[in-house]
Design an enzyme around this catalytic site. Structure first.
Site, mmCIF file in Angstrom:
data_model
loop_
_atom_site.group_PDB
_atom_site.id
_atom_site.type_symbol
_atom_site.label_atom_id
_atom_site.label_comp_id
_atom_site.label_asym_id
_atom_site.label_seq_id
_atom_site.Cartn_x
_atom_site.Cartn_y
_atom_site.Cartn_z
ATOM 1 N N ALA A 124 0.834 -1.197 0.000
ATOM 2 C CA ALA A 124 0.000 0.000 0.000
ATOM 3 C C ALA A 124 0.870 1.248 0.000
ATOM 4 O O ALA A 124 1.465 1.603 1.019
ATOM 5 C CB ALA A 124 -0.921 -0.001 1.218
ATOM 6 N N GLY A 339 -14.390 -6.872 -35.857
ATOM 7 C CA GLY A 339 -15.583 -6.105 -36.173
ATOM 8 C C GLY A 339 -16.556 -6.091 -35.008
ATOM 9 O O GLY A 339 -16.168 -6.003 -33.840
ATOM 10 N N GLU A 363 3.235 0.613 -12.261
ATOM 11 C CA GLU A 363 4.704 0.609 -12.293
ATOM 12 C C GLU A 363 5.258 1.897 -12.902
ATOM 13 O O GLU A 363 6.321 1.904 -13.525
ATOM 14 C CB GLU A 363 5.249 -0.613 -13.046
ATOM 15 N N GLU A 367 3.688 8.246 -19.187
ATOM 16 C CA GLU A 367 4.094 9.651 -19.243
ATOM 17 C C GLU A 367 5.340 9.871 -18.370
ATOM 18 O O GLU A 367 6.292 10.556 -18.779
ATOM 19 C CB GLU A 367 2.949 10.548 -18.768
#
Length: 391
Positions: A124, A339, A363, A367
């Site tokens: 976390a 399609g 990860e 950018e």
């Protein structure tokens, strides 16, 4: 430079690929629809020894450290089951954190069970207002009478609720920025450890993602991993490795998109002939193959650099960016080739397109990867390069 696989690597790759195709692929749609981590699937992976592949031998692991082998295994898994591949990657990363920074008591308590696939952990770091901007993390851990008292909120925590423990990055000092961040091991049954609702995700649905809140959650000082104030450094130590592994996940799904597109182009008939005979469809398939092979070579090269103790951080960012962008486009192209059917849940390509999107985000977003690559090439901000170091 030699990318030829050893006989052992070839056998491992074949065994993992056969296992994933036979045992995991038939379950993928059901797991995607239900959402959440599957212990039944995890036990299948454990029987193959995959969760413990990178774990230390003294705790029952295989001790595989070379990145190229790890890339090969994850690519083979992701070709048939993206969620299992991503879950394994997360598990390996948390295992490494316990090996590298955990105390002996933590290692003895968790490693054997993790390697055997009997338990999982979670990590976390991300918060609602702090993602790539790690220095803005607000969760605090105040040291008082031999215990850290944790308060704050984390989001996008993979396997939260399934994990026996969570490694939490929190602010343990008063310094600004990242210098006061530390990593703490927090057991799930601690008072003040509060699980949020399970997120309903676009893709990567074979995992459980939740928010965790900490309300005066007390853990003993011995639950500190590594050194106080070094939590960010610990978190970033293996980022480059993680980026190469993320590229491998993307390669597997891109290969699946190409496989499905080729198969469908041979079977689908329009205007009296299969659509694979139409030049525009041929061009799309050719471009998918070219881009896939290019990304694969770059990913393998980045892994080779790491395995030969050469600087590889920039190439890890390149591989991650190229492979994940390529896989996203491959998923879009596969849906286009199918399609209207590509838009339907009865066919696998829409799931591929949904899955690979996350690889462009976690990860380190693509950018951010482009910033890392450009600043490395331009020689700018050495501290930035150190922050996103190679190992």
């Amino acid at each position: 430079m030699d990318f030829n696989l050893t006989d052992e690597q070839k056998l491992l790759k074949k065994n993992v690929s056969d296992f994933a195709q036979q045992e995991l692929a038939p379950l993928v749609r059901e797991i995607d629809e239900q959402g959440g981590f599957s212990w039944d699937v995890w036990r299948k992976l454990a029987e193959m020894g995959i969760p413990g592949l990178t774990g230390p031998e003294e705790y029952g692991g295989a001790g595989v450290d070379d990145l190229l082998t790890q890339v090969m295994v994850i690519e083979a898994l992701a070709r048939y089951d993206f969620s299992s591949a991503a879950n394994v990657v997360s598990h390996w990363a948390i295992t490494r954190k316990i090996v590298n920074d955990g105390k002996k008591e933590h290692q003895d308590r968790y490693l054997a069970k993790m390697i055997a696939g009997e338990t999982v952990g979670s990590f976390a770091q991300t918060e609602p207002n702090a993602g790539s901007d790690v220095a803005s993390l607000r969760t605090t851990a105040r040291l008082e009478d031999g215990h850290y008292i944790i308060n704050g909120e984390k989001c996008f925590v993979t396997q939260a609720g399934e994990a026996e423990f969570t490694i939490v990055v929190a602010r343990t000092g008063t310094e600004k920025g990242s210098k006061a961040l530390s990593a703490l091991l927090v057991e799930r049954d601690r008072p003040g450890y509060i699980l949020g609702n399970k997120e309903d995700k676009l893709g990567f649905r074979g995992s459980t993602t939740r928010t965790i809140a900490f309300d005066d959650c007390r853990v003993p000082e011995s639950n500190l991993l590594g050194e106080a104030g070094k939590g960010l450094k610990m978190s970033l130590r293996s980022l480059a490795t993680g980026r190469v592994i993320t590229a491998a996940q993307a390669l597997g799904q891109a290969q699946a998109a190409l496989d499905e597109s080729i198969k469908y182009a041979k079977e689908r008939v329009q205007f009296g002939r299969n659509i694979g005979s139409f030049q525009l469809v041929q061009a799309m398939i050719a471009d998918m193959a070219i881009q896939l092979e290019s990304a694969r070579l770059l990913t393998y090269y980045a892994a080779w650099l790491r395995d030969n103790d050469q600087p590889y951080a920039m190439y890890a960012s390149m591989a991650k960016t190229m492979a994940t962008d390529m896989a996203m486009q491959a998923g879009v192209n596969a849906v286009q080739i199918f399609g209207g059917y590509g838009f339907m849940r009865d066919y696998p390509v829409e799931r591929i397109m949904r899955n690979v999107k996350i690889t462009q985000i976690y990860e380190g977003t693509n950018e951010i990867q482009r910033l890392i690559i450009a600043r490395e090439l331009l020689g700018e901000k050495r501290s930035f390069r150190e922050l996103y170091g190679q190992k």
